[in-house]
Design an enzyme around this catalytic site. Structure first.
Site, PDB file in Angstrom:
ATOM      1  N   GLY A 262       0.776  -1.241   0.000  1.00  0.00           N
ATOM      2  CA  GLY A 262       0.000   0.000   0.000  1.00  0.00           C
ATOM      3  C   GLY A 262       0.806   1.287   0.000  1.00  0.00           C
ATOM      4  O   GLY A 262       0.365   2.306  -0.519  1.00  0.00           O
TER       5      GLY A 262
ATOM      6  N   ASP B  41       0.745   3.575   4.496  1.00  0.00           N
ATOM      7  CA  ASP B  41      -0.340   4.153   3.711  1.00  0.00           C
ATOM      8  C   ASP B  41      -1.443   4.659   4.634  1.00  0.00           C
ATOM      9  O   ASP B  41      -1.840   5.808   4.601  1.00  0.00           O
ATOM     10  CB  ASP B  41      -0.889   3.114   2.712  1.00  0.00           C
ATOM     11  CG  ASP B  41      -1.100   1.731   3.340  1.00  0.00           C
ATOM     12  OD1 ASP B  41      -0.929   1.586   4.570  1.00  0.00           O
ATOM     13  OD2 ASP B  41      -1.417   0.794   2.596  1.00  0.00           O
TER      14      ASP B  41
ATOM     15  N   VAL C 180     -11.662   2.176   2.230  1.00  0.00           N
ATOM     16  CA  VAL C 180     -11.384   3.039   1.073  1.00  0.00           C
ATOM     17  C   VAL C 180     -10.365   2.385   0.135  1.00  0.00           C
ATOM     18  O   VAL C 180      -9.638   1.466   0.543  1.00  0.00           O
ATOM     19  CB  VAL C 180     -10.852   4.426   1.516  1.00  0.00           C
ATOM     20  CG1 VAL C 180     -11.895   5.194   2.308  1.00  0.00           C
ATOM     21  CG2 VAL C 180      -9.549   4.289   2.305  1.00  0.00           C
TER      22      VAL C 180
ATOM     23  N   ASP D   2      -5.420   2.111  10.673  1.00  0.00           N
ATOM     24  CA  ASP D   2      -6.809   1.895  11.092  1.00  0.00           C
ATOM     25  C   ASP D   2      -6.781   1.536  12.576  1.00  0.00           C
ATOM     26  O   ASP D   2      -6.825   2.414  13.435  1.00  0.00           O
ATOM     27  CB  ASP D   2      -7.414   0.797  10.211  1.00  0.00           C
ATOM     28  CG  ASP D   2      -8.862   0.497  10.542  1.00  0.00           C
ATOM     29  OD1 ASP D   2      -9.425   1.192  11.404  1.00  0.00           O
ATOM     30  OD2 ASP D   2      -9.442  -0.430   9.947  1.00  0.00           O
TER      31      ASP D   2
HETATM   32  P1  5GP Z   1      -4.399  -1.608  10.948  1.00  0.00           P
HETATM   33  O1  5GP Z   1      -3.506  -2.694  11.455  1.00  0.00           O
HETATM   34  O2  5GP Z   1      -3.940  -0.217  11.322  1.00  0.00           O
HETATM   35  O3  5GP Z   1      -5.842  -1.822  11.332  1.00  0.00           O
HETATM   36  O4  5GP Z   1      -4.420  -1.727   9.364  1.00  0.00           O
HETATM   37  C1  5GP Z   1      -3.345  -1.260   8.617  1.00  0.00           C
HETATM   38  C2  5GP Z   1      -3.319  -1.834   7.229  1.00  0.00           C
HETATM   39  O5  5GP Z   1      -4.603  -2.301   6.819  1.00  0.00           O
HETATM   40  C3  5GP Z   1      -2.926  -0.764   6.224  1.00  0.00           C
HETATM   41  O6  5GP Z   1      -1.547  -0.729   6.033  1.00  0.00           O
HETATM   42  C4  5GP Z   1      -3.677  -1.195   4.990  1.00  0.00           C
HETATM   43  O7  5GP Z   1      -2.904  -2.103   4.247  1.00  0.00           O
HETATM   44  C5  5GP Z   1      -4.897  -1.885   5.514  1.00  0.00           C
HETATM   45  N1  5GP Z   1      -6.067  -0.992   5.555  1.00  0.00           N
HETATM   46  C6  5GP Z   1      -6.593  -0.336   6.619  1.00  0.00           C
HETATM   47  N2  5GP Z   1      -7.684   0.371   6.261  1.00  0.00           N
HETATM   48  C7  5GP Z   1      -7.850   0.162   4.928  1.00  0.00           C
HETATM   49  C8  5GP Z   1      -8.800   0.640   3.970  1.00  0.00           C
HETATM   50  O8  5GP Z   1      -9.737   1.403   4.240  1.00  0.00           O
HETATM   51  N3  5GP Z   1      -8.619   0.216   2.684  1.00  0.00           N
HETATM   52  C9  5GP Z   1      -7.619  -0.619   2.312  1.00  0.00           C
HETATM   53  N4  5GP Z   1      -7.543  -0.956   1.026  1.00  0.00           N
HETATM   54  N5  5GP Z   1      -6.698  -1.094   3.192  1.00  0.00           N
HETATM   55  C10 5GP Z   1      -6.817  -0.705   4.485  1.00  0.00           C
END
Ligand code: 5GP
Length: 183
Positions: free
Chosen positions: A48, A104, A157, A107
């Protein structure tokens, strides 16, 4: 790919390419000032962060090294599982290096928290975080993020590096997909 090329697939455009680039240039300015006189190694998280890394690095008027890690955390769903696996490790020894992780989107922050503790165990001189996008849940994260870009709602997204089933990464803007795309 522009939003107009796939208009029917998108329900809302959150940020245009110009808005994203303007924010990244602002972050690049801060990073340049903070790392003046220091070697900087940026570590991008595949896949990403490819677009973010490319635009951030080219905004600098200085040299910067880039390396990449690939980690999986998402599986096939749209929320982090918390289970992280290294698919590709760094080629660089980061011991005593000034390291900036380039993400990128954050979340839940589960991926990043895991990555920070993994890289910290390799004893870098410093370790900071930069993300192009942030979702509301990231506020609960234990790991502080020094360089934060644009805020997004708690929606899945795509675009600007972010995919749905490996598509839409080459979309220039960041947008929410229309429901019919999922079904
Ligand atoms: P976290 O561990 O912070 O929940 O998620 C991080 C990773 O999840 C990001 O690096 C990304 O690859 C993916 N991610 C989180 N939210 C989104 C989103 O809305 N769309 C997409 N395509 N990937 C996401």
């Amino acid at each position: 790919m522009d939003a107009s090329d796939i208009e029917k697939d998108l329900s809302k455009i959150h940020y245009t390419e110009d808005q994203i680039l303007a924010k990244l240039r602002e972050l690049a300015g801060r990073i340049e000032r903070d790392y003046e006189g220091k070697d900087l190694l940026m570590v991008g998280v595949l896949r990403g962060a490819v677009m973010v890394m490319a635009d951030l690095a080219r905004s600098f008027g200085r040299h910067v090294e880039m390396d990449w890690m690939a980690i999986s955390s998402y599986g096939s769903g749209t929320k982090s599982s918390g289970v992280v696996r290294i698919q590709k490790d760094l080629d660089t020894d980061i011991t005593n290096r000034h390291v900036l992780i380039v993400e990128d989107i954050i979340d839940t922050g589960l991926t990043l928290s895991w990555l920070v503790s993994n890289l910290e165990s390799r004893k870098p001189a410093s370790l900071e975080l930069c993300t192009a996008f942030v979702k509301p849940d990231a506020a609960k994260m234990a790991v502080p993020v020094k360089y934060v870009g644009l805020e997004l709602p708690d929606e899945f997204v795509v675009g600007y590096g972010l995919d749905y089933a490996e598509k839409y990464r080459n979309l220039r803007c960041v947008a929410t997909l229309a429901p019919h795309v999922y079904s």
